[in-house]
Design an enzyme around this catalytic site. Sequence first.
Site, PDB file in Angstrom:
ATOM      1  N   SER A  98      14.248 -42.644 -10.722  1.00 53.12           N
ATOM      2  CA  SER A  98      15.491 -42.329 -11.428  1.00 53.12           C
ATOM      3  C   SER A  98      16.582 -43.378 -11.198  1.00 53.12           C
ATOM      4  CB  SER A  98      15.994 -40.970 -10.918  1.00 53.12           C
ATOM      5  OG  SER A  98      17.336 -40.779 -11.266  1.00 53.12           O
ATOM      6  N   GLU A 154      19.477 -42.675 -10.650  1.00 55.25           N
ATOM      7  CA  GLU A 154      20.337 -42.170  -9.567  1.00 55.25           C
ATOM      8  C   GLU A 154      20.106 -42.964  -8.278  1.00 55.25           C
ATOM      9  OE1 GLU A 154      22.762 -39.448  -9.064  1.00 55.25           O
ATOM     10  OE2 GLU A 154      22.925 -40.042 -11.142  1.00 55.25           O
ATOM     11  N   TYR A 185      19.217 -35.806  -3.667  1.00 48.80           N
ATOM     12  CA  TYR A 185      18.250 -36.042  -4.751  1.00 48.80           C
ATOM     13  C   TYR A 185      17.906 -37.527  -4.843  1.00 48.80           C
ATOM     14  CZ  TYR A 185      16.599 -36.812  -9.551  1.00 48.80           C
ATOM     15  OH  TYR A 185      15.884 -37.230 -10.650  1.00 48.80           O
TER      16      TYR A 185
HETATM   17  P1  NAP Z   1      13.376 -30.758 -15.538  1.00 47.42           P
HETATM   18  O1  NAP Z   1      13.578 -30.374 -16.962  1.00 47.42           O
HETATM   19  O2  NAP Z   1      14.295 -30.232 -14.493  1.00 47.42           O
HETATM   20  O3  NAP Z   1      11.866 -30.362 -15.163  1.00 47.42           O
HETATM   21  C1  NAP Z   1      11.426 -30.356 -13.830  1.00 47.42           C
HETATM   22  C2  NAP Z   1      10.022 -29.796 -13.790  1.00 47.42           C
HETATM   23  O4  NAP Z   1       9.575 -29.762 -12.423  1.00 47.42           O
HETATM   24  C3  NAP Z   1       9.901 -28.351 -14.325  1.00 47.42           C
HETATM   25  O5  NAP Z   1       8.665 -28.222 -14.982  1.00 47.42           O
HETATM   26  C4  NAP Z   1       9.909 -27.530 -13.049  1.00 47.42           C
HETATM   27  O6  NAP Z   1       9.291 -26.272 -13.169  1.00 47.42           O
HETATM   28  C5  NAP Z   1       9.062 -28.442 -12.168  1.00 47.42           C
HETATM   29  N1  NAP Z   1       9.195 -28.154 -10.735  1.00 47.42           N
HETATM   30  C6  NAP Z   1      10.316 -27.995 -10.001  1.00 47.42           C
HETATM   31  N2  NAP Z   1      10.003 -27.757  -8.726  1.00 47.42           N
HETATM   32  C7  NAP Z   1       8.654 -27.740  -8.651  1.00 47.42           C
HETATM   33  C8  NAP Z   1       7.730 -27.531  -7.602  1.00 47.42           C
HETATM   34  N3  NAP Z   1       8.124 -27.283  -6.359  1.00 47.42           N
HETATM   35  N4  NAP Z   1       6.395 -27.596  -7.892  1.00 47.42           N
HETATM   36  C9  NAP Z   1       5.973 -27.827  -9.144  1.00 47.42           C
HETATM   37  N5  NAP Z   1       6.799 -28.013 -10.185  1.00 47.42           N
HETATM   38  C10 NAP Z   1       8.125 -27.988  -9.929  1.00 47.42           C
HETATM   39  O7  NAP Z   1      13.387 -32.342 -15.385  1.00 47.42           O
HETATM   40  P2  NAP Z   1      13.192 -33.479 -16.509  1.00 47.42           P
HETATM   41  O8  NAP Z   1      14.526 -33.836 -17.049  1.00 47.42           O
HETATM   42  O9  NAP Z   1      12.078 -33.108 -17.410  1.00 47.42           O
HETATM   43  O10 NAP Z   1      12.750 -34.708 -15.588  1.00 47.42           O
HETATM   44  C11 NAP Z   1      11.390 -34.941 -15.277  1.00 47.42           C
HETATM   45  C12 NAP Z   1      11.307 -35.803 -14.029  1.00 47.42           C
HETATM   46  O11 NAP Z   1      11.998 -37.035 -14.253  1.00 47.42           O
HETATM   47  C13 NAP Z   1      11.965 -35.206 -12.789  1.00 47.42           C
HETATM   48  O12 NAP Z   1      11.218 -35.645 -11.681  1.00 47.42           O
HETATM   49  C14 NAP Z   1      13.347 -35.824 -12.766  1.00 47.42           C
HETATM   50  O13 NAP Z   1      13.838 -35.844 -11.450  1.00 47.42           O
HETATM   51  C15 NAP Z   1      13.030 -37.207 -13.288  1.00 47.42           C
HETATM   52  N6  NAP Z   1      14.105 -37.895 -14.012  1.00 47.42           N
HETATM   53  C16 NAP Z   1      14.762 -37.279 -15.021  1.00 47.42           C
HETATM   54  C17 NAP Z   1      15.712 -37.987 -15.743  1.00 47.42           C
HETATM   55  C18 NAP Z   1      16.447 -37.361 -16.892  1.00 47.42           C
HETATM   56  O14 NAP Z   1      17.481 -37.914 -17.300  1.00 47.42           O
HETATM   57  N7  NAP Z   1      15.934 -36.290 -17.478  1.00 47.42           N
HETATM   58  C19 NAP Z   1      15.974 -39.330 -15.419  1.00 47.42           C
HETATM   59  C20 NAP Z   1      15.256 -39.921 -14.383  1.00 47.42           C
HETATM   60  C21 NAP Z   1      14.308 -39.214 -13.686  1.00 47.42           C
HETATM   61  P3  NAP Z   1      10.107 -24.986 -13.746  1.00 47.42           P
HETATM   62  O15 NAP Z   1      10.117 -25.152 -15.258  1.00 47.42           O
HETATM   63  O16 NAP Z   1       9.300 -23.843 -13.274  1.00 47.42           O
HETATM   64  O17 NAP Z   1      11.489 -25.068 -13.169  1.00 47.42           O
HETATM   65  O1  F7E Z   2      25.637 -35.229 -14.840  1.00 48.66           O
HETATM   66  C1  F7E Z   2      29.276 -35.216 -14.689  1.00 48.66           C
HETATM   67  C2  F7E Z   2      28.507 -35.352 -13.396  1.00 48.66           C
HETATM   68  O2  F7E Z   2      24.073 -33.387 -14.203  1.00 48.66           O
HETATM   69  C3  F7E Z   2      26.096 -36.337 -15.569  1.00 48.66           C
HETATM   70  C4  F7E Z   2      19.296 -35.755 -13.903  1.00 48.66           C
HETATM   71  O3  F7E Z   2      18.376 -35.649 -14.968  1.00 48.66           O
HETATM   72  O4  F7E Z   2      20.072 -37.879 -14.673  1.00 48.66           O
HETATM   73  C5  F7E Z   2      20.492 -36.577 -14.355  1.00 48.66           C
HETATM   74  O5  F7E Z   2      21.439 -36.590 -13.308  1.00 48.66           O
HETATM   75  C6  F7E Z   2      27.515 -36.644 -15.171  1.00 48.66           C
HETATM   76  C7  F7E Z   2      27.773 -36.661 -13.666  1.00 48.66           C
HETATM   77  O6  F7E Z   2      23.184 -35.684 -14.811  1.00 48.66           O
HETATM   78  C8  F7E Z   2      29.800 -31.679 -15.286  1.00 48.66           C
HETATM   79  O7  F7E Z   2      29.384 -35.389 -12.289  1.00 48.66           O
HETATM   80  C9  F7E Z   2      31.016 -33.477 -15.278  1.00 48.66           C
HETATM   81  O8  F7E Z   2      28.589 -37.747 -13.352  1.00 48.66           O
HETATM   82  O9  F7E Z   2      24.048 -34.256 -16.574  1.00 48.66           O
HETATM   83  P1  F7E Z   2      24.210 -34.529 -15.143  1.00 48.66           P
HETATM   84  P2  F7E Z   2      23.016 -36.686 -13.574  1.00 48.66           P
HETATM   85  O10 F7E Z   2      23.688 -36.193 -12.362  1.00 48.66           O
HETATM   86  O11 F7E Z   2      23.384 -38.041 -14.064  1.00 48.66           O
HETATM   87  C10 F7E Z   2      19.454 -38.612 -13.597  1.00 48.66           C
HETATM   88  C11 F7E Z   2      19.038 -39.958 -14.125  1.00 48.66           C
HETATM   89  C12 F7E Z   2      18.373 -37.851 -12.929  1.00 48.66           C
HETATM   90  O12 F7E Z   2      17.419 -38.422 -12.425  1.00 48.66           O
HETATM   91  C13 F7E Z   2      18.609 -36.405 -12.708  1.00 48.66           C
HETATM   92  O13 F7E Z   2      17.376 -35.718 -12.495  1.00 48.66           O
HETATM   93  O14 F7E Z   2      28.352 -35.609 -15.698  1.00 48.66           O
HETATM   94  N1  F7E Z   2      29.728 -33.841 -14.980  1.00 48.66           N
HETATM   95  N2  F7E Z   2      31.081 -32.159 -15.460  1.00 48.66           N
HETATM   96  C14 F7E Z   2      28.955 -32.757 -14.990  1.00 48.66           C
HETATM   97  N3  F7E Z   2      27.638 -32.595 -14.774  1.00 48.66           N
HETATM   98  C15 F7E Z   2      27.137 -31.327 -14.863  1.00 48.66           C
HETATM   99  N4  F7E Z   2      25.812 -31.133 -14.665  1.00 48.66           N
HETATM  100  N5  F7E Z   2      27.940 -30.252 -15.127  1.00 48.66           N
HETATM  101  C16 F7E Z   2      29.285 -30.362 -15.333  1.00 48.66           C
HETATM  102  O15 F7E Z   2      29.982 -29.389 -15.576  1.00 48.66           O
END
Ligand code: NAP
Ligand code: F7E
Length: 345
Positions: free
Chosen positions: A145, A147, A168
Site C-alpha cells: 500500500s 500508506e 496498518y
Molecule cells: P477491503 O474491502 O477492506 O477487503 C478486505 C478483505 O479482507 C475482506 O474480504 C475481508 O473479509 C478480508 N479479511 C479481513 N480480515 C481477514 C482475516 N483475518 N482473514 C481473512 N480475510 C480477512 O479491502 P480492499 O480495499 O479490497 O483492499 C484489498 C487489499 O489491498 C487489502 O489488503 C488492503 O489493505 C490493500 N490495499 C487497498 C487499497 C485501496 O485503496 N483499496 C490500497 C492499497 C492496498 P470481510 O469481507 O469478511 O470483512
Molecule cells: O482516508 C481523510 C483521512 O480512510 C482518506 C485504505 O484503503 O487507502 C486507504 O487508506 C483520507 C485520510 O483512506 C474522513 O484522514 C477525512 O487522510 O478513505 P480513507 P486511507 O486512510 O488513505 C490506502 C492506500 C490503504 O492501503 C488503506 O487500506 O481522508 N478523512 N475525514 C477521512 N477518512 C475517513 N475514512 N473518514 C472520514 O470521515
Amino acid sequence: MRQFYRKFHMKRDKKQKIAFITGVTGQDGSYLAELLLRKNYEVHGMVRRSSTFNTTRIDHLYKDPHKKGVNLFLHYGDVTDSNTVYKLLGEIRPDEIYNLAAQSHVRVSFDLPEYTVNTVAIGTLRLLEVIRDLKLESRFYQASSSEMFGDAKPPQSEWTPFQPRSPYAAAKVLAHQLVGVYRDAYGIFACGGILFNHESPRRGETFLTRKVTLGVANILAKKQDKLYLGNMDAKRDWGFAPEYVRAMWMMMQKKKADDFVIATGESHSVSEFVELAFGLVGLNWKRFVKIDQKYFRPTEVDFLQGDFSKAKKILGWKPKVKFEELVKIMLNSDLKKVGLSLKIN
Ligand code: NAP
Ligand code: F7E
C-alpha cells in the site's frame, strides 16, 4: 463449502489456471474474482465466518457448486488461522495466490493494532511459510500500500523509502519486506503491488470517498442532514479499483517477480473531493459538512501522489479513469442505491 470443491476439482481442464484469493469478499477481491473468471480461471476464495452475510460483493458470481461449469469455489478460512491456510493451499495447489485479506482501515488500526498486525503482517508470513513448506510453485501477489510511504515527499515511487505513520502502514511495510526476503531467499515468485488509493461503488462505506458519495445521495434523498468528517486537508491519489486489480494480474504474468507502484499520478485533497461531489448535485458542501475530531488520526499521511512510470514501462499499464469521472461513477451508483433517478453526466 470445501467438500463440493473436492468432488469437482477432479474434472478440471488441466490447462485451466487455478487462483486462490484471500479477501475475496472485499472491494478488490470481488473485482479480481470477476476478472479471473472472465479469463477462465478456476477461482478459490477464502471467506471469513460471519454472523451476518459478508458475501454481498460476490453473490452475483456464485453458482450452485452441484451444477456444471462452476469455476468459483468458496472456503471458510482466516489468515490468522495457520492450520486452515495450510490445509487449503495444500489441497488447492494454486498457480496464483493473491493475498488481499487485511484489516484495511487505517483509522481503525490505531484502535486494533495487534489484530491489524496479525492479519496484515503475520497473515502474509503464514502464507509465504506454507508456500515454502509445501514447496508450492504458486506465484504470490501481496497487496502492499501507498500508506507505507507515510511522510515521504511526493511523488512516491518504488525507490522512495518507507516512513509508515500508522499500525496498518507499519504492518504493510513488514509484509512487503517479507515478500522481498522470501523472493530472494527461496526463489518464490512474489510480487508487491504498491497500490495507491483506489475506489469504486463497492468501496466500504467508512472510507472517505464512499462515505462522501453515499452521504451526498442520502442528503439529497432527505435520509441524512449532516455529514461528519475529519481532516479535510489530506491529499490522496485516487484511482478506479477495477483498473487496479488488472494491474495485479499483469504483474503475475511477467517472467520476473517484482514490485510496482500503481497510481494515477494525480493528487487531490479531501476538500476537493467533497466540493466536487456536493457540487455535482447542486449542493453547497459548507451547509452540510461538519468536522468531528473522532475521524482524525493520531498521525496523518498528508500527501500521496504516485509515480507509476515503472508499471507503464514494464507492464504497459496506465489508468484511464481520473478524478472527476471516478467521483461521477461513485455518485451515480449511490444516487441509484438510495432510490433517486437523477443521473450525473
Ligand atoms: P477491503 O474491502 O477492506 O477487503 C478486505 C478483505 O479482507 C475482506 O474480504 C475481508 O473479509 C478480508 N479479511 C479481513 N480480515 C481477514 C482475516 N483475518 N482473514 C481473512 N480475510 C480477512 O479491502 P480492499 O480495499 O479490497 O483492499 C484489498 C487489499 O489491498 C487489502 O489488503 C488492503 O489493505 C490493500 N490495499 C487497498 C487499497 C485501496 O485503496 N483499496 C490500497 C492499497 C492496498 P470481510 O469481507 O469478511 O470483512
Ligand atoms: O482516508 C481523510 C483521512 O480512510 C482518506 C485504505 O484503503 O487507502 C486507504 O487508506 C483520507 C485520510 O483512506 C474522513 O484522514 C477525512 O487522510 O478513505 P480513507 P486511507 O486512510 O488513505 C490506502 C492506500 C490503504 O492501503 C488503506 O487500506 O481522508 N478523512 N475525514 C477521512 N477518512 C475517513 N475514512 N473518514 C472520514 O470521515
